[in-house]
Design an enzyme around this catalytic site. Structure first.
Site, PDB file in Angstrom:
ATOM      1  N   ARG A  84      30.588  65.915  74.883  1.00  0.00           N
ATOM      2  CA  ARG A  84      30.415  65.825  76.338  1.00  0.00           C
ATOM      3  C   ARG A  84      29.537  66.941  76.892  1.00  0.00           C
ATOM      4  NH1 ARG A  84      35.638  63.595  75.479  1.00  0.00           N
ATOM      5  NH2 ARG A  84      36.456  65.703  75.364  1.00  0.00           N
ATOM      6  N   GLU A 128      45.821  73.940  68.676  1.00  0.00           N
ATOM      7  CA  GLU A 128      47.276  73.921  68.817  1.00  0.00           C
ATOM      8  C   GLU A 128      47.935  73.500  67.496  1.00  0.00           C
ATOM      9  OE1 GLU A 128      48.364  71.619  72.158  1.00  0.00           O
ATOM     10  OE2 GLU A 128      50.435  72.347  72.178  1.00  0.00           O
TER      11      GLU A 128
HETATM   12  P1  AMP Z   1      39.496  74.117  74.546  1.00  0.00           P
HETATM   13  O1  AMP Z   1      38.842  74.493  73.230  1.00  0.00           O
HETATM   14  O2  AMP Z   1      40.993  74.125  74.484  1.00  0.00           O
HETATM   15  O3  AMP Z   1      38.951  74.925  75.710  1.00  0.00           O
HETATM   16  O4  AMP Z   1      39.157  72.593  74.791  1.00  0.00           O
HETATM   17  C1  AMP Z   1      37.956  72.242  75.307  1.00  0.00           C
HETATM   18  C2  AMP Z   1      37.453  70.947  74.733  1.00  0.00           C
HETATM   19  O5  AMP Z   1      38.474  69.956  74.620  1.00  0.00           O
HETATM   20  C3  AMP Z   1      36.414  70.416  75.656  1.00  0.00           C
HETATM   21  O6  AMP Z   1      35.320  70.008  74.876  1.00  0.00           O
HETATM   22  C4  AMP Z   1      37.053  69.250  76.366  1.00  0.00           C
HETATM   23  O7  AMP Z   1      36.185  68.163  76.318  1.00  0.00           O
HETATM   24  C5  AMP Z   1      38.332  68.933  75.586  1.00  0.00           C
HETATM   25  N1  AMP Z   1      39.553  68.970  76.448  1.00  0.00           N
HETATM   26  C6  AMP Z   1      40.608  69.795  76.300  1.00  0.00           C
HETATM   27  N2  AMP Z   1      41.563  69.559  77.212  1.00  0.00           N
HETATM   28  C7  AMP Z   1      41.095  68.554  77.984  1.00  0.00           C
HETATM   29  C8  AMP Z   1      41.602  67.850  79.143  1.00  0.00           C
HETATM   30  N3  AMP Z   1      42.796  68.122  79.676  1.00  0.00           N
HETATM   31  N4  AMP Z   1      40.829  66.889  79.674  1.00  0.00           N
HETATM   32  C9  AMP Z   1      39.619  66.593  79.145  1.00  0.00           C
HETATM   33  N5  AMP Z   1      39.088  67.214  78.067  1.00  0.00           N
HETATM   34  C10 AMP Z   1      39.814  68.181  77.475  1.00  0.00           C
END
Ligand code: AMP
Length: 176
Positions: free
Chosen positions: A61, A98
Site C-alpha cells: 500500500r 506480534e
Molecule cells: P506496523 O508494522 O505494526 O506499524 O504495521 C504497519 C503495516 O501493517 C502497514 O503496512 C499497514 O498497512 C498494516 N496495518 C497494521 N495495522 C493495520 C490496521 N489496523 N489497518 C490497516 N492496516 C494495518
C-alpha cells in the site's frame, strides 16, 4: 479541513484480517479522485523543498501514493518488498511481529550515499515494519532519511513513533 475529507472517506473494517483488528482500508481513499489529490498535494507541499531524491514505498500500500509523490517531486521510486519478489541482489531486514517474524528486502543498488530518502507507507501501527525499512535504508548511508505515513494509529495504546530514534523526522496526514 482536508484531513476531515480523508477521515470521512476512510473505510473501517472490523475484525479484519482477524477478530479484534479495526482495519483501516485505504482503498477507499485511493479510489476517490479528491482524496488521492489531497494526499499527494499535501505531501508535495510538505516535502517539495527537502531535496528528496528517492521515495521508498513499503509493499504494497506504500507503492500507490509513494510512486505518485516521487513523480511530483521529480524523485526516483524504490520498492521495499516481501522476500523473494525482487529479482536482483538484495539486502534484507527481519523484524518481530506480534506472532513470529517478517522480512523485507531492497535492491542493493537502490540507494546511494548522495540520496535524500523519504520512506512512505499507508499506516503506522506498531512501527515494526517501517523501523525495519528505516534500518535497511540507513545501511546505505544516505544524506538524510525522512518518514511519512498517511495514517497514524494512536488508539488501543499504540504509539508506533516510540520505536524510532528521537532524531527521526516522522510525519502523518491523519491521526486516529
Ligand atoms: P506496523 O508494522 O505494526 O506499524 O504495521 C504497519 C503495516 O501493517 C502497514 O503496512 C499497514 O498497512 C498494516 N496495518 C497494521 N495495522 C493495520 C490496521 N489496523 N489497518 C490497516 N492496516 C494495518
Amino acid at each position: 479541513m482536508n484531513n476531515e475529507i480523508l477521515l470521512k472517506n476512510l473505510r473501517n473494517v472490523p475484525d479484519f484480517p482477524i477478530k479484534g483488528i479495526q482495519f483501516k482500508d485505504v482503498s477507499t481513499l485511493f479510489k476517490n479522485p479528491e482524496c488521492i489529490q489531497i494526499m499527494v498535494d499535501e505531501l508535495y507541499e510538505m516535502y517539495k523543498d527537502k531535496g528528496i531524491t528517492k521515495v521508498v514505498g513499503i509493499e504494497s500500500r506504500g507503492f500507490i501514493v509513494g510512486a505518485i509523490l516521487a513523480y511530483r517531486l521529480g524523485a526516483g521510486f524504490v520498492m521495499c518488498r516481501k522476500p523473494g519478489k525482487l529479482p536482483a541482489e538484495t539486502k534484507q531486514m527481519t523484524y518481530n511481529k506480534e506472532y513470529g517474524t517478517d522480512t523485507i528486502e531492497i535492491h542493493t543498488d537502490a540507494i546511494t550515499e548522495d540520496d535524500v530518502v523519504l520512506l512512505h507507507d499507508d499506516l503506522l501501527a506498531t512501527g515494526g515494519s517501517m523501523y525495519a525499512a528505516y534500518q535497511l535504508v540507513k545501511e546505505f548511508n544516505p544524506k538524510n532519511v525522512m518518514i511519512n505515513f498517511i495514517i497514524e494509529l494512536t488508539i488501543e495504546g499504540l504509539n508506533g513513533r516510540e520505536v524510532f530514534p528521537d532524531e527521526c523526522d516522522i510525519t502523518t496526514l491523519i491521526k486516529i
